[in-house]
Design an enzyme around this catalytic site. Structure first.
Site, PDB file in Angstrom:
ATOM      1  N   GLU A   1      -0.387   4.920  -8.401  1.00  0.00           N
ATOM      2  CA  GLU A   1      -0.116   5.840  -7.305  1.00  0.00           C
ATOM      3  C   GLU A   1       1.139   6.645  -7.658  1.00  0.00           C
ATOM      4  OE1 GLU A   1      -2.234   5.563  -4.601  1.00  0.00           O
ATOM      5  OE2 GLU A   1      -1.151   6.419  -2.901  1.00  0.00           O
TER       6      GLU A   1
ATOM      7  N   LYS B   1       0.873  -1.178   0.000  1.00  0.00           N
ATOM      8  CA  LYS B   1       0.000   0.000   0.000  1.00  0.00           C
ATOM      9  C   LYS B   1       0.907   1.223   0.000  1.00  0.00           C
ATOM     10  CE  LYS B   1      -4.118   1.942   2.105  1.00  0.00           C
ATOM     11  NZ  LYS B   1      -3.712   3.314   1.905  1.00  0.00           N
TER      12      LYS B   1
END
Ligand code: AMP
Length: 551
Positions: free
Chosen positions: A285, A237
């Protein structure tokens, strides 16, 4: 336009949602594709679909100038009428009544006028607006002004417009929502549903697709329970900002999590695009990344929201895109393909810096997943994304195909040193607690944060009674108390802070337990805070390049 106005008025006149849907559905059915596209957007209270990123740029002063000139009423009179309605559309309808020369006009005329207003600058916006208003009957004016001001106020949410589309064309509401999620455009959605064009749950490049979201879980066991699959994929993450990248030949656009265009903030990602060699839509991301290391979020923040990035900032905080999904490739929409297939295609692209791939691992049971989680934590990540390898990409959905496994990094046992009276619901009770750890070098208590969540109302009431007794200095709003109450607090991160003597501040602290069993002498120390900071949030916490799989 009059039909539009009548339908809108009828929708506004009933409060029953089923009736609203029926009326609007009936109206949508009478329209051809072009008018349907327009009407669905206008009924949602918009002049343009959000995906087109066009805005009217029309303020109150232009509007009132036009209404005043057409109605020949002065400001005071118009103000009085407005106070009666508090709604721009109703205000305009009354103010203009009897002073226009109504002539029929179509939604296409409305469209053309809106575009003329949009493209004109400053005072030049007055002419097209006034020309239109002069031709309007009061009912059309009411709704035209509502569209222009961005609010219909007829009790119609976007969800109800979707329901009306479903009703009009006999399409299941879930299907309508799905098309809407993909197109991000209610007008286009209506047209596709009218055509029965669902094949075209297809992505249109340069219209941002809503992001797929993840649901939170706290334990590896919960992952396997909720996902009901024997094998899961994990990805780190990453702590950056979500980014969707559309690329076709030399054109590249980037979109943020709220679907705003952010192309200008990350020129590296545009400049590198020729190396991709394919037309693509990536989900990923953006991370700040220098000399093979991922920089802290704090550094990336300096790059966010910029219209221009100067050379110094680019050198100090360069960015990369860590890609974890491929939604479209060379004309083919991949939303319904399983993640395994999307990933395979992604790996086949042979991407190069600044485009990296998310690090992927596979886990088959909770113990295995726990190990991967512990390792990612060691590398300084806050958690793990767990994905069902067979899942499609479901735009806008927070489902169970993507889970985020996060646990508090650590908790600290701290002592309360000062308390404050609460606000709102917490008025009259001492609900905000400043807390400290022990500095073993000096033997003093040093504050590291303030917590106001985690306790029940009954616990707060009890604490209020105790803190009143324990007060050593009463400063009105704030009271210093004897340091006797020990709390266990969880938090999201630690920052350097000049506000506290300790030099640190915990971010988003919340109380997880009252530690009446723990003596103050045994609370956590400043050294422990410093150690956690260094490990997870300090310079040393930077995630090494090897953590980001190179392609
Ligand atoms: P949260 O912001 O806590 O709801 O977590 C979801 C966010 O994590 C996403 O919106 C992404 O910005 C981010 N994220 C980081 N790494 C990944 C990944 N590998 N897959 C999906 N989302 C990720």
């Amino acid at each position: 336009m009059l039909d539009f106005a009548r339908a809108a008025a009828a929708v506004g006149a009933t409060s029953a949602t089923l009736e609203k849907t029926r009326i609007l559905g009936g109206y949508f059915r009478t329209l051809d594709e072009d008018d349907l596209r327009r009407a669905a957007v206008y009924m949602s209270g918009r002049a343009f679909p959000p995906s087109q990123r066009r805005t009217l740029g029309l303020g109150w002063s232009t509007l009132s100038k036009v209404v005043s000139s057409v109605s020949r009423r002065d400001e005071a009179e118009l103000g009085e009428i407005f106070r009666k309605h508090s709604d721009l559309g109703d205000w305009a309808a009354e103010a203009l009544d009897g002073s226009t020369q109504p002539a029929p006009f179509s939604l296409q005329d409305v469209d053309a006028t809106l575009e003329a207003i949009r493209s004109a600058r400053g005072n030049a916006k007055v002419a097209p607006l006034e020309a239109m208003v002069r031709r309007m009957d009061p009912e059309s004016a009411r709704f035209f002004i509502k569209i222009v001001s961005g609010e219909m106020r007829i009790g119609l949410s976007e969800g109800l417009v979707e329901a009306a589309i479903a009703e009009a064309f006999g399409v299941p509401i879930t299907q309508v929502k799905r098309v809407h999620l993909v197109t991000g455009d209610i007008g286009e959605t209506a047209v596709r549903c009218k055509r029965g064009d669902f094949e075209a749950s297809s992505v249109t490049l340069f219209q941002p697709v809503r992001f797929m979201l993840a649901s939170p879980v706290e334990t590896p066991g919960e992952v396997f329970e909720r996902m009901a699959t024997g094998k899961v994929w994990t990805e780190e993450k990453y702590d950056g900002v979500r980014c969707q990248m559309h690329r076709q030949a030399s054109r590249v656009e980037l979109f943020s999590r709220d679907l705003k265009e952010t192309t200008a903030a990350f020129p590296e990602l545009t400049e590198g695009a020729p190396s991709i060699g394919h037309d693509v839509l990536f989900d990923g991301e953006v991370l700040a990344h220098r000399d093979g290391r991922v920089l802290r979020f704090f550094e990336l923040q300096r790059r966010l929201g910029r219209k221009k990035v100067d050379a110094d900032l680019r050198r100090d905080v360069p960015v990369v895109l860590v890609i974890f999904d491929l939604l479209w490739l060379d004309g083919r929409t991949l939303l319904d393909e399983p993640l395994t297939a999307r990933r395979e295609l992604l790996e086949g692209l042979g991407l190069e810096h600044p485009y990296l791939l998310a690090r992927l691992e596979e886990a088959t049971d909770p113990e295995h997943l726990d190990r991967i989680f512990a390792e990612t934590r060691e590398r300084g990540n806050e958690g793990l994304m767990v994905k069902d390898p067979l899942s499609p990409y479901t735009p806008g959905r927070r489902g169970l195909a993507w889970l985020k496994l996060k646990r508090p990094l650590a908790t600290l046992d701290v002592v309360v040193t000062a308390v404050e009276w609460g606000h709102g619901k917490r008025k009259g009770v001492l609900s905000d607690y400043t807390f400290a750890v022990k500095d073993t070098q000096t033997g003093r208590l040093v504050n590291v944060g303030k917590a106001y969540t985690g306790l029940t109302d009954a616990e707060i009431a009890e604490f209020t009674r105790r803190f009143l007794e324990m007060t050593v200095e009463d400063h009105g709003h704030v009271r210093l108390v004897r340091p006797e109450i020990v709390l266990e607090v969880a938090f999201d991160s630690i920052q350097h802070s000049g506000r506290h003597l300790s030099g640190y501040a915990l971010r988003f602290p919340r109380i997880v337990r009252i530690r009446d069993d723990k003596p103050v002498e045994e609370i956590d120390t400043l050294e422990r805070v410093a150690e956690l900071y260094d490990r997870y949030f300090g310079e040393k916490s930077e995630v090494a390049l090897s953590e980001v799989a190179e392609t």
